[in-house]
Design an enzyme around this catalytic site. Sequence first.
Site, PDB file in Angstrom:
ATOM      1  N   ASP A 179       0.839  -1.201   0.000  1.00 46.95           N
ATOM      2  CA  ASP A 179       0.000   0.000   0.000  1.00 46.95           C
ATOM      3  C   ASP A 179       0.880   1.259   0.000  1.00 46.95           C
ATOM      4  O   ASP A 179       1.966   1.246  -0.572  1.00 46.95           O
ATOM      5  CB  ASP A 179      -0.961  -0.028   1.198  1.00 46.95           C
ATOM      6  CG  ASP A 179      -0.253  -0.357   2.512  1.00 46.95           C
ATOM      7  OD1 ASP A 179       0.890   0.115   2.709  1.00 46.95           O
ATOM      8  OD2 ASP A 179      -0.828  -1.075   3.352  1.00 46.95           O
ATOM      9  N   SER A 180       0.433   2.319   0.668  1.00 46.79           N
ATOM     10  CA  SER A 180       1.197   3.575   0.647  1.00 46.79           C
ATOM     11  C   SER A 180       2.557   3.446   1.324  1.00 46.79           C
ATOM     12  O   SER A 180       3.499   4.164   0.978  1.00 46.79           O
ATOM     13  CB  SER A 180       0.398   4.691   1.329  1.00 46.79           C
ATOM     14  OG  SER A 180       0.154   4.365   2.694  1.00 46.79           O
ATOM     15  N   ILE A 181       2.672   2.538   2.289  1.00 48.34           N
ATOM     16  CA  ILE A 181       3.959   2.365   2.972  1.00 48.34           C
ATOM     17  C   ILE A 181       5.002   1.865   1.978  1.00 48.34           C
ATOM     18  O   ILE A 181       6.183   2.206   2.071  1.00 48.34           O
ATOM     19  CB  ILE A 181       3.821   1.387   4.158  1.00 48.34           C
ATOM     20  CG1 ILE A 181       2.785   1.907   5.149  1.00 48.34           C
ATOM     21  CG2 ILE A 181       5.167   1.193   4.858  1.00 48.34           C
ATOM     22  CD1 ILE A 181       2.480   0.944   6.286  1.00 48.34           C
ATOM     23  N   THR A 182       4.544   1.079   1.015  1.00 43.89           N
ATOM     24  CA  THR A 182       5.441   0.605  -0.040  1.00 43.89           C
ATOM     25  C   THR A 182       5.617   1.661  -1.126  1.00 43.89           C
ATOM     26  O   THR A 182       6.732   1.921  -1.585  1.00 43.89           O
ATOM     27  CB  THR A 182       4.901  -0.695  -0.661  1.00 43.89           C
ATOM     28  OG1 THR A 182       4.883  -1.728   0.337  1.00 43.89           O
ATOM     29  CG2 THR A 182       5.773  -1.154  -1.826  1.00 43.89           C
ATOM     30  N   GLN A 207       5.498   4.863  -0.923  1.00 48.61           N
ATOM     31  CA  GLN A 207       6.353   5.950  -0.443  1.00 48.61           C
ATOM     32  C   GLN A 207       7.744   5.469  -0.027  1.00 48.61           C
ATOM     33  O   GLN A 207       8.589   6.287   0.349  1.00 48.61           O
ATOM     34  CB  GLN A 207       5.659   6.648   0.729  1.00 48.61           C
ATOM     35  CG  GLN A 207       4.359   7.331   0.325  1.00 48.61           C
ATOM     36  CD  GLN A 207       3.549   7.833   1.504  1.00 48.61           C
ATOM     37  OE1 GLN A 207       4.069   7.962   2.623  1.00 48.61           O
ATOM     38  NE2 GLN A 207       2.272   8.101   1.283  1.00 48.61           N
TER      39      GLN A 207
END
Length: 213
Positions: free
Chosen positions: A55-58, A60
Amino acid sequence: GSSSPTNERSTLTPPHAKRLPKGREKGEGLHSGVKKTTMSNVTNYKRGKIILFGDSITQQSFSAADGGWGAYIADRYQRRADVLNRGFSGYNTDWFLRYAATAQGNADLFEHDEVKLVTIFFGANDASDSDSNKRQHVPLADYKSNIIKIVSLVKNSFGNDVKIVLITPPPVCHEGRLKFQKERYKEKATGKLERTLELSGAYASAVNNVATE
């Protein structure tokens, strides 16, 4: 202090160079036992790939300014492997599988050769509270089933020898989450946690179970 060279030869020989055995300094037998590089060797070479799913953790994680972990991996594997970022901000495992089921998604995610390692990092959004964030929440049983499906897709696409790293959803700092909520939503902030340490822990346990099954 520094010392000056004792003879002319020392100034011409790089400090890391090895002296050739006696009798070979004039070029005798320099190619014996050495594999020659040919055009066929070069054209057949394919650099390995590492793919990051999440998700966004990946998504970013490629931020060099923030010291992103994906950028760190790409740096560590310079010239050895290409790192492909397939992180999608806001996604949960349901949305990822829906995208994977489309022609565009399948090509984007799985039509790659020489894939050596894949990271699967979902759960931060799936573990959202079902009342406060129905849009992103995925029930725990469905989440576990989805992780298993993603693992199967990876193996079917890249072979059983591909290395898979399952990453559990991260812990939640309640104070930090409420502060973020106020900064982002201003007067619309509810003051209620839509993500909690307890929920994140339950989803992390599900990932651990998949890894050991």
